[in-house]
Write a protein that holds these residues in place. Structure first.
Motif, PDB file in Angstrom:
ATOM      1  N   LYS A  71       0.840  -1.200   0.000  1.00 54.20           N
ATOM      2  CA  LYS A  71       0.000   0.000   0.000  1.00 54.20           C
ATOM      3  C   LYS A  71       0.875   1.250   0.000  1.00 54.20           C
ATOM      4  N   ASN A  72       1.931   1.262   0.817  1.00 56.25           N
ATOM      5  CA  ASN A  72       2.845   2.410   0.844  1.00 56.25           C
ATOM      6  C   ASN A  72       3.531   2.597  -0.499  1.00 56.25           C
ATOM      7  N   LYS A  73       4.008   1.517  -1.083  1.00 55.10           N
ATOM      8  CA  LYS A  73       4.682   1.589  -2.386  1.00 55.10           C
ATOM      9  C   LYS A  73       3.708   2.037  -3.472  1.00 55.10           C
ATOM     10  N   ASN A  74       2.503   1.470  -3.482  1.00 54.84           N
ATOM     11  CA  ASN A  74       1.521   1.811  -4.511  1.00 54.84           C
ATOM     12  C   ASN A  74       1.088   3.268  -4.419  1.00 54.84           C
ATOM     13  N   THR A  75       0.972   3.792  -3.206  1.00 55.84           N
ATOM     14  CA  THR A  75       0.607   5.200  -3.050  1.00 55.84           C
ATOM     15  C   THR A  75       1.630   6.086  -3.746  1.00 55.84           C
ATOM     16  N   PHE A  76       2.894   5.809  -3.540  1.00 55.31           N
ATOM     17  CA  PHE A  76       3.954   6.584  -4.179  1.00 55.31           C
ATOM     18  C   PHE A  76       3.987   6.340  -5.687  1.00 55.31           C
ATOM     19  N   LEU A  77       3.889   5.079  -6.099  1.00 53.79           N
ATOM     20  CA  LEU A  77       3.972   4.737  -7.519  1.00 53.79           C
ATOM     21  C   LEU A  77       2.796   5.284  -8.327  1.00 53.79           C
ATOM     22  N   VAL A  78       1.589   5.245  -7.766  1.00 56.65           N
ATOM     23  CA  VAL A  78       0.429   5.797  -8.460  1.00 56.65           C
ATOM     24  C   VAL A  78       0.607   7.300  -8.634  1.00 56.65           C
ATOM     25  N   SER A  79       1.115   7.959  -7.614  1.00 56.37           N
ATOM     26  CA  SER A  79       1.367   9.395  -7.710  1.00 56.37           C
ATOM     27  C   SER A  79       2.386   9.693  -8.805  1.00 56.37           C
ATOM     28  N   GLU A  80       3.449   8.909  -8.846  1.00 58.87           N
ATOM     29  CA  GLU A  80       4.473   9.074  -9.888  1.00 58.87           C
ATOM     30  C   GLU A  80       3.881   8.800 -11.276  1.00 58.87           C
ATOM     31  N   TRP A  81       3.126   7.729 -11.401  1.00 51.53           N
ATOM     32  CA  TRP A  81       2.482   7.350 -12.667  1.00 51.53           C
ATOM     33  C   TRP A  81       1.562   8.465 -13.166  1.00 51.53           C
ATOM     34  N   ASN A  82       0.690   8.952 -12.273  1.00 49.54           N
ATOM     35  CA  ASN A  82      -0.253   9.999 -12.656  1.00 49.54           C
ATOM     36  C   ASN A  82       0.455  11.302 -13.017  1.00 49.54           C
ATOM     37  N   SER A  83       1.557  11.608 -12.351  1.00 54.57           N
ATOM     38  CA  SER A  83       2.295  12.820 -12.720  1.00 54.57           C
ATOM     39  C   SER A  83       2.881  12.676 -14.118  1.00 54.57           C
ATOM     40  N   TYR A  84       3.356  11.492 -14.471  1.00 52.87           N
ATOM     41  CA  TYR A  84       3.835  11.258 -15.833  1.00 52.87           C
ATOM     42  C   TYR A  84       2.689  11.396 -16.839  1.00 52.87           C
ATOM     43  N   TYR A  85       1.539  10.832 -16.487  1.00 49.98           N
ATOM     44  CA  TYR A  85       0.390  10.874 -17.399  1.00 49.98           C
ATOM     45  C   TYR A  85      -0.068  12.313 -17.644  1.00 49.98           C
ATOM     46  N   PHE A  86      -0.273  13.067 -16.574  1.00 51.14           N
ATOM     47  CA  PHE A  86      -0.814  14.420 -16.726  1.00 51.14           C
ATOM     48  C   PHE A  86       0.198  15.396 -17.316  1.00 51.14           C
ATOM     49  N   SER A  87       1.486  15.099 -17.175  1.00 52.77           N
ATOM     50  CA  SER A  87       2.496  15.964 -17.788  1.00 52.77           C
ATOM     51  C   SER A  87       2.734  15.601 -19.255  1.00 52.77           C
ATOM     52  N   GLY A  88       2.240  14.439 -19.674  1.00 51.07           N
ATOM     53  CA  GLY A  88       2.420  14.013 -21.063  1.00 51.07           C
ATOM     54  C   GLY A  88       3.715  13.265 -21.310  1.00 51.07           C
ATOM     55  N   ARG A  89       4.462  12.976 -20.255  1.00 50.36           N
ATOM     56  CA  ARG A  89       5.693  12.209 -20.420  1.00 50.36           C
ATOM     57  C   ARG A  89       5.367  10.736 -20.656  1.00 50.36           C
ATOM     58  N   TYR A  90       6.165  10.091 -21.438  1.00 48.32           N
ATOM     59  CA  TYR A  90       6.036   8.660 -21.724  1.00 48.32           C
ATOM     60  C   TYR A  90       4.663   8.316 -22.313  1.00 48.32           C
ATOM     61  N   ARG A  91       4.185   9.137 -23.219  1.00 46.46           N
ATOM     62  CA  ARG A  91       2.863   8.919 -23.827  1.00 46.46           C
ATOM     63  C   ARG A  91       2.763   7.584 -24.539  1.00 46.46           C
ATOM     64  N   ASN A  92       3.869   7.083 -25.021  1.00 51.15           N
ATOM     65  CA  ASN A  92       3.829   5.809 -25.728  1.00 51.15           C
ATOM     66  C   ASN A  92       3.627   4.632 -24.770  1.00 51.15           C
ATOM     67  N   VAL A  93       3.836   4.833 -23.476  1.00 44.89           N
ATOM     68  CA  VAL A  93       3.676   3.762 -22.488  1.00 44.89           C
ATOM     69  C   VAL A  93       2.478   4.023 -21.578  1.00 44.89           C
ATOM     70  N   ILE A  94       2.376   5.224 -21.054  1.00 43.13           N
ATOM     71  CA  ILE A  94       1.328   5.570 -20.087  1.00 43.13           C
ATOM     72  C   ILE A  94       0.160   6.198 -20.830  1.00 43.13           C
ATOM     73  N   GLU A  95      -0.920   5.442 -20.967  1.00 39.38           N
ATOM     74  CA  GLU A  95      -2.078   5.898 -21.732  1.00 39.38           C
ATOM     75  C   GLU A  95      -3.268   6.249 -20.864  1.00 39.38           C
ATOM     76  N   SER A  96      -3.151   6.088 -19.552  1.00 32.89           N
ATOM     77  CA  SER A  96      -4.269   6.403 -18.670  1.00 32.89           C
ATOM     78  C   SER A  96      -3.758   6.727 -17.277  1.00 32.89           C
ATOM     79  N   SER A  97      -4.573   7.451 -16.539  1.00 30.36           N
ATOM     80  CA  SER A  97      -4.255   7.700 -15.136  1.00 30.36           C
ATOM     81  C   SER A  97      -4.827   6.551 -14.302  1.00 30.36           C
TER      82      SER A  97
END
Length: 138
Positions: A71-97
């Motif tokens: 749960k602790n790891k996922n909280t951090f990783l989801v935040s990192e993932w969503n920041s990549y998604y909303f910033s448009g970084r790694y669009r070829n890999v991250i297609e959703s929040s």
């Protein structure tokens, strides 16, 4: 008349090569949301056929983790993932929040599968996720 036909053909070619506007509208409903399955347990579905192979053959087994650790790891990783998604970084890999609530009790199985999604993305695509432990980086 010959010049008019040539001009008309060039105009049609230019119009047909213009970008489509519908592509930009595709981002509206691209959120991964946890859902309960028929048994009432939280579940996440990954639509990549290699994910199941990764989970069964490469990933660390579920009994290596505690629910609170994941749960602790996922909280951090989801935040990192969503920041990549909303910033448009790694669009070829991250297609959703990911819609993840750290206050919700999802259970060990769900937390494990979500954590392994991040490990899988790093394994398959080489996307470095800072929240992954070194034992899960291969």
């Amino acid at each position: 008349m010959k010049n008019f036909v040539s001009f008309l053909m060039i105009l049609m070619l230019a119009v047909s090569c213009s970008p489509q506007q519908k592509i930009a509208d595709n981002k509206e409903n691209t959120t991964i949301k946890p859902e309960k399955n028929e048994d009432g347990e939280w579940d996440i579905e990954v639509l990549d056929s290699q994910y199941d192979y990764f989970l069964n053959a490469i990933a660390q087994p579920m009994n290596m983790y505690s629910e609170s650790y994941l749960k602790n790891k996922n909280t951090f990783l989801v935040s990192e993932w969503n920041s990549y998604y909303f910033s448009g970084r790694y669009r070829n890999v991250i297609e959703s929040s990911i819609d993840y609530n750290p206050q919700e009790k999802y259970g060990l199985k769900f937390e494990y599968k979500l954590y392994q999604v991040f490990a899988y993305v790093q394994w398959k695509y080489g996307l470095k996720m800072n929240g992954l432990s070194q034992t899960d980086v291969r």
